[in-house]
Design an enzyme around this catalytic site. Structure first.
Site, short mmCIF file in Angstrom:
data_model
loop_
_atom_site.label_atom_id
_atom_site.label_comp_id
_atom_site.label_asym_id
_atom_site.label_seq_id
_atom_site.Cartn_x
_atom_site.Cartn_y
_atom_site.Cartn_z
N CYS A 180 10.88 -12.35 3.15
CA CYS A 180 10.51 -12.95 4.82
C CYS A 180 11.07 -14.20 4.80
CB CYS A 180 9.33 -13.39 4.52
SG CYS A 180 8.67 -13.37 6.54
N CYS A 195 9.76 -16.22 7.41
CA CYS A 195 8.48 -16.74 7.25
C CYS A 195 9.18 -17.91 6.37
CB CYS A 195 7.46 -15.81 6.40
SG CYS A 195 7.62 -14.32 6.71
N ASP A 196 10.16 -17.60 5.68
CA ASP A 196 10.14 -19.22 4.22
C ASP A 196 10.96 -19.89 4.49
OD1 ASP A 196 7.55 -18.15 2.97
OD2 ASP A 196 8.03 -16.61 1.99
P1 FAD Z 1 0.13 -4.53 6.83
O1 FAD Z 1 0.26 -6.04 6.90
O2 FAD Z 1 1.01 -4.33 6.01
O3 FAD Z 1 -1.42 -3.77 6.75
C1 FAD Z 1 -1.19 -2.37 6.61
C2 FAD Z 1 -2.23 -2.28 5.66
O4 FAD Z 1 -2.65 -0.87 5.54
C3 FAD Z 1 -3.05 -2.66 4.35
O5 FAD Z 1 -3.82 -3.36 4.05
C4 FAD Z 1 -3.08 -0.81 2.97
O6 FAD Z 1 -3.82 -1.38 2.40
C5 FAD Z 1 -2.92 -0.68 4.67
N1 FAD Z 1 -2.39 1.33 3.98
C6 FAD Z 1 -1.54 1.47 4.35
N2 FAD Z 1 -1.15 2.57 3.44
C7 FAD Z 1 -3.02 3.15 3.39
C8 FAD Z 1 -3.92 4.43 3.18
N3 FAD Z 1 -2.75 5.43 3.20
N4 FAD Z 1 -4.78 4.66 4.19
C9 FAD Z 1 -6.17 3.27 3.89
N5 FAD Z 1 -5.09 1.96 4.07
C10 FAD Z 1 -4.01 1.65 4.27
N6 FAD Z 1 4.83 -12.88 8.51
C11 FAD Z 1 4.50 -13.60 9.38
O7 FAD Z 1 3.71 -13.74 10.36
N7 FAD Z 1 4.38 -14.87 8.65
C12 FAD Z 1 4.70 -15.22 7.29
O8 FAD Z 1 4.28 -16.37 6.76
C13 FAD Z 1 4.60 -14.31 6.64
N8 FAD Z 1 4.62 -13.83 5.37
C14 FAD Z 1 4.56 -13.59 4.88
C15 FAD Z 1 4.38 -13.07 3.22
C16 FAD Z 1 4.81 -12.34 2.89
C17 FAD Z 1 4.30 -12.25 1.19
C18 FAD Z 1 4.61 -10.75 2.96
C19 FAD Z 1 4.66 -9.43 1.67
C20 FAD Z 1 4.71 -10.65 4.54
C21 FAD Z 1 4.48 -11.82 5.29
N9 FAD Z 1 4.94 -11.59 6.51
C22 FAD Z 1 4.71 -12.85 7.63
C23 FAD Z 1 4.96 -10.49 7.17
C24 FAD Z 1 4.04 -9.63 7.25
O9 FAD Z 1 2.81 -9.44 6.17
C25 FAD Z 1 3.33 -8.39 7.85
O10 FAD Z 1 4.72 -8.63 9.45
C26 FAD Z 1 2.32 -7.99 8.76
O11 FAD Z 1 1.46 -8.22 7.98
C27 FAD Z 1 2.15 -6.10 8.87
O12 FAD Z 1 1.22 -6.05 9.55
P2 FAD Z 1 0.58 -4.27 9.80
O13 FAD Z 1 -0.61 -4.78 9.89
O14 FAD Z 1 2.05 -3.97 9.59
O15 FAD Z 1 1.26 -4.39 8.23
#
Ligand code: FAD
Ligand code: NAP
Length: 313
Positions: A134, A137-138
């Protein structure tokens, strides 16, 4: 019958849960296969979340209070992996692992995405400690320092361009001599003096110590020559898996419209082309892949679900 089933408990799913329950829906269940929090719980720091700049807090610490707040208005949590969603008539059926199923009037899918790993030595060991997926982010951690970017697609070159405005030099390592990116993106990158394209090469190893990544070894696939790059940052952009399998029917066909990359097509209200089915967060088209935007999507989807149910009654 659930008013709303939310699939995924990351920033998008939790926020959708907060808005639907605080907005008066009584019967909302969030299906999350692990502890709620989403992919950010794997990060050691949080960037780009307005109002939050305590860099001693991890992603896990950050998401802790979200759960407390989002569950306080009656959102229920089922720790179950959803297999798939189908619609018959007005209702949705949510099938979870083991075959059990739930009925719901509306569904918000917020299952996120997963950055792919490239598979080189040290990638997992230093992930989050110098190896990142990312740049937004970093990237700032490497202000005026050199960084290496792995990948030759649109994401790698767009992120390399973004990093070139922050970092002193950006070394883009790609395994072939032709890029997969759109020609205008490649032209724009080539015009930047501080972006250096290293083709026919791979990352052989990311190395470091207890303090994190110290450098990378780059191997030229034609000459086998290995060059050491004592960089402080490595960004890996070798593709993303959109977690969209819950939206496929038993024959593997999507139940709603997706684009060529499997991202779900939505309008500004997070509505899909299936009535009552909404998506939010990283799974949707043009997602900025940030916590703040995923939460924003969850809020929009939650409010839309309330309006949709009011119209049904
Ligand atoms: P996710 O956070 O991916 O959540 C999806 C959830 O759905 C997960 O908990 C998963 O277990 C669940 N799930 C998936 N499939 C199923 C299923 N079939 N049944 C039940 N549950 C399921 N963003 C920032 O703004 N700032 C940062 O500093 C930052 N740092 C990051 C660092 C890292 C290492 C990573 C990987 C990402 C980072 N991001 C950051 C990006 C940010 O984390 C994502 O954009 C954000 O979390 C997306 O949110 P979401 O709710 O769409 O999905
Ligand atoms: P991508 O197009 O799949 O590109 C991944 C890149 O990583 C490729 O160059 C690939 O090399 C390389 N790669 C894959 N596995 C590797 C490994 N193990 N080791 C080293 N290199 C590896 O992924 P993306 O760039 O994330 O894009 C995904 C989709 O979204 C694409 O269709 C893209 O066009 C689209 N997208 C569009 C935009 C835009 O329109 N502005 C922006 C971003 C993404 P090879 O080329 O040799 O296979």
């Amino acid at each position: 019958m659930l008013d709303c089933a939310i699939i995924g408990g990351g920033p998008a799913g939790l926020t959708a849960g907060l808005y639907t329950t605080r907005g008066g829906l009584k019967n909302v269940t969030m299906f999350e296969m692990g502890l709620p929090g989403g992919q950010i719980t794997g990060s050691s720091e949080i960037e780009n979340y307005p109002g939050f700049f305590d860099y001693t807090k991890t992603g896990m610490d950050f998401m802790d209070s979200w759960q407390e707040q989002c569950f306080s208005f009656g959102l229920k949590h089922e720790m179950k992996r959803v297999e798939h969603i189908s619609k018959t008539g007005e209702h949705f059926t949510i099938t979870v692992e083991g075959g059990e199923s739930y009925e719901a009037l509306t569904v918000i899918v917020a299952t996120g995405s997963t950055p792919k790993r490239a598979g080189f030595k040290g990638e997992d060991e230093f992930f989050g400690k110098g190896v990142s997926t990312c740049a937004t982010c970093d990237g700032f951690f490497y202000k005026d320092k050199p960084v290496t970017v792995l990948g030759g697609g649109d994401t790698a070159l767009e992120e390399a361009f973004y990093l070139s405005n922050i970092c002193s030099d950006v070394y883009v390592v790609h395994r072939r001599d032709e890029f997969r990116t759109a020609p205008p993106t490649l032209d724009r990158v080539k015009r930047k003096d501080n972006i250096h394209l290293i083709t026919d090469s791979v990352i052989e190893e990311a190395y470091g110590g207890v303090m994190g990544l110290e450098g990378v070894k780059i191997k030229n696939l034609k000459s086998d020559e290995v060059t050491e790059m004592p960089n402080s940052g490595l960004f890996v952009f070798v593709g993303h898996n959109v977690n969209n399998s819950v939206l496929k029917d038993k024959n593997g066909k999507f139940i709603c419209a997706v684009n060529d990359w499997g991202q779900v097509i939505v309008d500004l209200n997070m509505r899909t082309d299936v009535e009552g089915l909404f998506v939010a967060g990283d799974i949707r088209i043009q997602a900025p892949k940030q916590v703040v935007s995923a939460a924003g999507d969850g809020a929009v989807a939650g409010l839309q679900v309330i309006s949709y149910i009011q119209e049904l009654c």
